[in-house]
Design a protein around this motif. Sequence first.
Motif, mmCIF file in Angstrom:
data_model
loop_
_atom_site.group_PDB
_atom_site.id
_atom_site.type_symbol
_atom_site.label_atom_id
_atom_site.label_comp_id
_atom_site.label_asym_id
_atom_site.label_seq_id
_atom_site.Cartn_x
_atom_site.Cartn_y
_atom_site.Cartn_z
ATOM 1 N N MET A 1 34.852 11.609 24.387
ATOM 2 C CA MET A 1 34.814 10.470 23.528
ATOM 3 C C MET A 1 34.321 10.966 22.175
ATOM 4 O O MET A 1 33.355 11.701 22.083
ATOM 5 N N LYS A 3 33.056 10.029 18.281
ATOM 6 C CA LYS A 3 32.513 9.006 17.397
ATOM 7 C C LYS A 3 32.790 9.430 15.968
ATOM 8 O O LYS A 3 32.602 10.584 15.602
ATOM 9 N N GLU A 5 33.525 7.849 11.623
ATOM 10 C CA GLU A 5 33.459 6.788 10.625
ATOM 11 C C GLU A 5 34.734 6.843 9.809
ATOM 12 O O GLU A 5 35.269 7.910 9.539
ATOM 13 N N HIS A 15 30.416 13.245 16.022
ATOM 14 C CA HIS A 15 30.185 14.089 17.194
ATOM 15 C C HIS A 15 31.179 13.723 18.294
ATOM 16 O O HIS A 15 31.841 12.692 18.225
ATOM 17 N N ASP A 17 31.545 13.702 22.684
ATOM 18 C CA ASP A 17 30.888 13.815 23.980
ATOM 19 C C ASP A 17 31.941 14.095 25.042
ATOM 20 O O ASP A 17 33.002 13.466 25.041
ATOM 21 N N THR A 62 31.188 -0.680 27.474
ATOM 22 C CA THR A 62 30.795 -0.267 26.126
ATOM 23 C C THR A 62 30.652 1.250 26.069
ATOM 24 O O THR A 62 30.323 1.892 27.075
ATOM 25 N N PRO A 63 30.899 1.850 24.927
ATOM 26 C CA PRO A 63 30.753 3.300 24.805
ATOM 27 C C PRO A 63 29.351 3.792 25.164
ATOM 28 O O PRO A 63 29.189 4.879 25.698
ATOM 29 N N ARG A 75 27.268 17.051 24.816
ATOM 30 C CA ARG A 75 27.603 16.738 23.428
ATOM 31 C C ARG A 75 28.182 18.001 22.794
ATOM 32 O O ARG A 75 27.592 19.065 22.846
#
Length: 76
Positions: A1, A3, A5, A15, A17, A62-63, A75
């Motif tokens: 996953m 993340k 912006e 980052h 995961d 939810t994430p 990570r």
Amino acid sequence: MVKGERNKRNVRFIHADAYETFHLADFIYELMRGSIALDFHCREAKPGSDGLRDRGTKFRITPAMICRLYLKKERL
């Protein structure tokens, strides 16, 4: 996953995961606890008929909660 912006022109990745080794017992526990929502979509096969047509069953989580379903997390 992953993340990230996004603004009007660019996407910046913050980052990523990686999850490995799905744990079914934890999935069932979180499903019973209400952390995971089950969406069952179906329609009549034909209008006025007795049969149903499955339009897909989906799970929503939810994430932040997805990490509870896997034994190995990293990570990157």
